[in-house]
Design a protein around this motif. Structure first.
Motif, short mmCIF file in Angstrom:
data_model
loop_
_atom_site.label_atom_id
_atom_site.label_comp_id
_atom_site.label_asym_id
_atom_site.label_seq_id
_atom_site.Cartn_x
_atom_site.Cartn_y
_atom_site.Cartn_z
N ILE A 59 2.63 -15.08 -9.38
CA ILE A 59 2.56 -16.33 -10.14
C ILE A 59 1.39 -16.40 -11.11
O ILE A 59 1.35 -17.29 -11.94
N ASP A 60 0.42 -15.49 -10.99
CA ASP A 60 -0.68 -15.45 -11.95
C ASP A 60 -1.15 -14.01 -12.11
O ASP A 60 -0.61 -13.10 -11.50
N GLN A 61 -2.19 -13.81 -12.92
CA GLN A 61 -2.64 -12.46 -13.24
C GLN A 61 -3.28 -11.72 -12.06
O GLN A 61 -3.46 -10.51 -12.12
N GLU A 62 -3.61 -12.41 -11.01
CA GLU A 62 -4.21 -11.77 -9.83
C GLU A 62 -3.29 -11.80 -8.61
O GLU A 62 -3.73 -11.56 -7.50
N HIS A 63 -2.03 -12.08 -8.85
CA HIS A 63 -1.05 -12.23 -7.76
C HIS A 63 0.14 -11.31 -7.99
O HIS A 63 0.66 -11.23 -9.10
N TYR A 64 0.59 -10.65 -6.93
CA TYR A 64 1.73 -9.74 -6.99
C TYR A 64 2.58 -9.94 -5.74
O TYR A 64 2.12 -10.48 -4.74
N PHE A 65 3.82 -9.47 -5.81
CA PHE A 65 4.71 -9.50 -4.65
C PHE A 65 5.01 -8.09 -4.20
O PHE A 65 5.28 -7.20 -5.02
N LEU A 66 4.97 -7.88 -2.90
CA LEU A 66 5.46 -6.67 -2.27
C LEU A 66 6.76 -7.08 -1.58
O LEU A 66 6.74 -7.77 -0.57
N SER A 67 7.89 -6.69 -2.18
CA SER A 67 9.20 -7.01 -1.61
C SER A 67 9.72 -5.75 -0.93
O SER A 67 9.59 -4.65 -1.48
N TYR A 68 10.29 -5.91 0.25
CA TYR A 68 10.69 -4.74 1.03
C TYR A 68 11.88 -5.07 1.92
O TYR A 68 12.22 -6.22 2.15
N VAL A 69 12.51 -4.01 2.42
CA VAL A 69 13.62 -4.16 3.37
C VAL A 69 13.03 -3.94 4.76
O VAL A 69 12.41 -2.90 5.02
N ASN A 70 13.23 -4.93 5.63
CA ASN A 70 12.70 -4.79 7.00
C ASN A 70 13.68 -3.97 7.86
O ASN A 70 14.77 -3.62 7.40
N PRO A 71 13.31 -3.62 9.10
CA PRO A 71 14.19 -2.78 9.93
C PRO A 71 15.57 -3.39 10.20
O PRO A 71 16.52 -2.65 10.47
N GLU A 72 15.68 -4.71 10.11
CA GLU A 72 16.98 -5.36 10.33
C GLU A 72 17.82 -5.39 9.05
O GLU A 72 18.93 -5.94 9.06
N GLY A 73 17.29 -4.87 7.95
CA GLY A 73 18.04 -4.83 6.70
C GLY A 73 17.85 -6.07 5.82
O GLY A 73 18.51 -6.20 4.80
N LEU A 74 16.95 -6.96 6.20
CA LEU A 74 16.69 -8.17 5.41
C LEU A 74 15.59 -7.90 4.39
O LEU A 74 14.64 -7.17 4.67
N VAL A 75 15.73 -8.50 3.21
CA VAL A 75 14.70 -8.35 2.18
C VAL A 75 13.64 -9.42 2.40
O VAL A 75 13.95 -10.61 2.50
#
Length: 127
Positions: A59-75
């Motif tokens: 949401i800003d210049q010092e913020h990022y998202f780490l999006s991943y798939v968990n062991p159950e297959g959910l993002v």
């Protein structure tokens, strides 16, 4: 007094350039996906193997998202922030934001990702 002013002028560019170096390591990471919404990232990761991940702008210049798939297959998504602690910038996760440094600090984004996913580096797969 003149020497003090010169010293302060040098500190500011170094301070900013160190932050820019950390940002560059994040944006040059193989998992980086620029300008993608979380919805688009979710669609990219859906159906992929466990611990496949993507890094994207937050949401800003010092913020990022780490999006991943968990062991159950959910993002899932985790917040990553640039933290300023002990006189330097580094990627981190948790509460605290850039000033105050209450989050957990890591030497690099490569160290942060497996720690966030609670698995070894070998298991993590950038998309």
């Amino acid at each position: 007094m003149e020497k003090l002013r010169k010293k302060n002028k040098r500190v500011k560019p170094l301070f900013k350039s160190q932050k820019l170096q950390v940002v560059a390591t994040i944006k040059n990471h193989p998992a980086w996906r620029d300008e993608l919404s979380l919805e688009n990232v979710h669609m990219l990761l859906k159906g992929k193997g466990a611990f496949t991940y993507v890094l994207s702008q937050g949401i800003d210049q010092e913020h990022y998202f780490l999006s991943y798939v968990n062991p159950e297959g959910l993002v899932k998504c985790k917040n990553i922030r640039l933290l300023f602690t002990n006189g330097g910038w580094s990627p981190g996760n948790g509460a605290g934001g850039a000033i105050g440094g209450l989050g957990t600090r890591y030497d690099s984004i490569v160290d942060l990702i497996p720690a966030c996913l609670k698995v070894s580096k070998e298991v993590c797969k950038p998309l």
